[in-house]
Write a protein that holds these residues in place. Structure first.
Motif, PDB file in Angstrom:
ATOM      1  N   MET A 239       0.837  -1.182   0.233  1.00  0.00           N
ATOM      2  CA  MET A 239       0.140  -0.087  -0.063  1.00  0.00           C
ATOM      3  C   MET A 239       0.943   1.208   0.084  1.00  0.00           C
ATOM      4  O   MET A 239       1.748   1.168   0.900  1.00  0.00           O
ATOM      5  N   PHE A 240       0.542   2.164  -0.776  1.00  0.00           N
ATOM      6  CA  PHE A 240       1.286   3.436  -0.980  1.00  0.00           C
ATOM      7  C   PHE A 240       0.492   4.544  -0.374  1.00  0.00           C
ATOM      8  O   PHE A 240      -0.656   4.717  -0.556  1.00  0.00           O
ATOM      9  N   VAL A 241       0.731   5.422   0.368  1.00  0.00           N
ATOM     10  CA  VAL A 241       0.291   6.528   1.050  1.00  0.00           C
ATOM     11  C   VAL A 241       0.893   7.785   0.718  1.00  0.00           C
ATOM     12  O   VAL A 241       1.868   7.898   1.175  1.00  0.00           O
ATOM     13  N   LEU A 242       0.320   8.532  -0.081  1.00  0.00           N
ATOM     14  CA  LEU A 242       0.981   9.988  -0.360  1.00  0.00           C
ATOM     15  C   LEU A 242       0.543  10.878   0.651  1.00  0.00           C
ATOM     16  O   LEU A 242      -0.630  11.031   0.880  1.00  0.00           O
ATOM     17  N   ASP A 243       1.315  11.781   1.062  1.00  0.00           N
ATOM     18  CA  ASP A 243       1.022  12.624   2.096  1.00  0.00           C
ATOM     19  C   ASP A 243      -0.099  13.597   1.667  1.00  0.00           C
ATOM     20  O   ASP A 243      -1.080  14.254   2.233  1.00  0.00           O
ATOM     21  N   SER A 244       0.034  13.938   0.279  1.00  0.00           N
ATOM     22  CA  SER A 244      -1.322  14.916  -0.431  1.00  0.00           C
ATOM     23  C   SER A 244      -2.373  14.368  -0.137  1.00  0.00           C
ATOM     24  O   SER A 244      -3.549  14.900  -0.212  1.00  0.00           O
ATOM     25  N   GLU A 245      -2.637  13.023  -0.114  1.00  0.00           N
ATOM     26  CA  GLU A 245      -3.912  12.319   0.158  1.00  0.00           C
ATOM     27  C   GLU A 245      -4.089  11.967   1.441  1.00  0.00           C
ATOM     28  O   GLU A 245      -5.257  11.418   1.651  1.00  0.00           O
ATOM     29  N   ALA A 246      -3.264  11.991   2.520  1.00  0.00           N
ATOM     30  CA  ALA A 246      -3.728  11.617   3.812  1.00  0.00           C
ATOM     31  C   ALA A 246      -4.587  12.853   4.621  1.00  0.00           C
ATOM     32  O   ALA A 246      -4.167  14.019   4.323  1.00  0.00           O
ATOM     33  N   LYS A 247      -5.561  12.318   5.093  1.00  0.00           N
ATOM     34  CA  LYS A 247      -6.561  13.217   5.764  1.00  0.00           C
ATOM     35  C   LYS A 247      -5.788  13.916   7.182  1.00  0.00           C
ATOM     36  O   LYS A 247      -5.352  13.077   8.027  1.00  0.00           O
ATOM     37  N   SER A 248      -5.728  15.142   7.162  1.00  0.00           N
ATOM     38  CA  SER A 248      -5.414  15.700   8.546  1.00  0.00           C
ATOM     39  C   SER A 248      -6.648  15.772   9.600  1.00  0.00           C
ATOM     40  O   SER A 248      -7.666  16.245   9.112  1.00  0.00           O
ATOM     41  N   VAL A 249      -6.407  15.491  10.738  1.00  0.00           N
ATOM     42  CA  VAL A 249      -7.255  15.771  11.870  1.00  0.00           C
ATOM     43  C   VAL A 249      -6.809  16.438  12.973  1.00  0.00           C
ATOM     44  O   VAL A 249      -5.630  16.100  13.360  1.00  0.00           O
ATOM     45  N   THR A 250      -7.402  17.504  13.122  1.00  0.00           N
ATOM     46  CA  THR A 250      -6.924  18.359  14.449  1.00  0.00           C
ATOM     47  C   THR A 250      -7.492  17.779  15.668  1.00  0.00           C
ATOM     48  O   THR A 250      -9.002  17.969  15.825  1.00  0.00           O
ATOM     49  N   LEU A 251      -6.723  17.438  16.769  1.00  0.00           N
ATOM     50  CA  LEU A 251      -7.279  16.793  17.952  1.00  0.00           C
ATOM     51  C   LEU A 251      -7.512  18.188  18.729  1.00  0.00           C
ATOM     52  O   LEU A 251      -7.526  19.264  18.851  1.00  0.00           O
TER      53      LEU A 251
END
Length: 107
Positions: free
Chosen positions: A1-13
């Motif tokens: 599995m490849f994960v591109l930073d531009s596609e990873a969702k950010s969540v603010t805790l």
């Protein structure tokens, strides 16, 4: 599995820390967290084993009542159900690796 930073969702805790889950399998998860100086990851426990690797900045890490200052290149291992927490002493980033994966981080 490849994960591109531009596609990873950010969540603010709730603490203001920004988390991106970088990928996971049933028994492994990688998350990148960005902290601002003064932000606190309160003392807590969970059934997952964890390794925290410091990418940048400095952090005060507490595990089972023992506290150390960690800087870029340092890491800390936490066994399941150990009380642990983190305080950002300056702006920085960490990688958290969990086994098994944290189901509460997705969905």
């Amino acid at each position: 599995m490849f994960v591109l930073d531009s596609e990873a969702k950010s969540v603010t805790l709730e603490s203001g820390v920004v988390r991106k889950v970088k990928g996971y399998l049933d028994d492994l998860m990688l998350a990148e967290l960005h902290w601002k100086a003064g932000q606190v990851g309160a003392l807590h426990t969970h059934p997952h084993r964890q390794c925290t690797y410091v990418l940048s900045g400095s952090f005060e890490s507490t595990v089972e009542g023992e506290t150390k200052v960690l800087r870029a290149g340092d890491c800390v291992y936490t066994a399941a159900d150990q009380v642990h927490g983190l305080v950002a002493l300056e702006d920085g980033a960490i990688l958290d690796i969990f086994t098994p994966m944290r189901e509460d981080f997705i969905g």
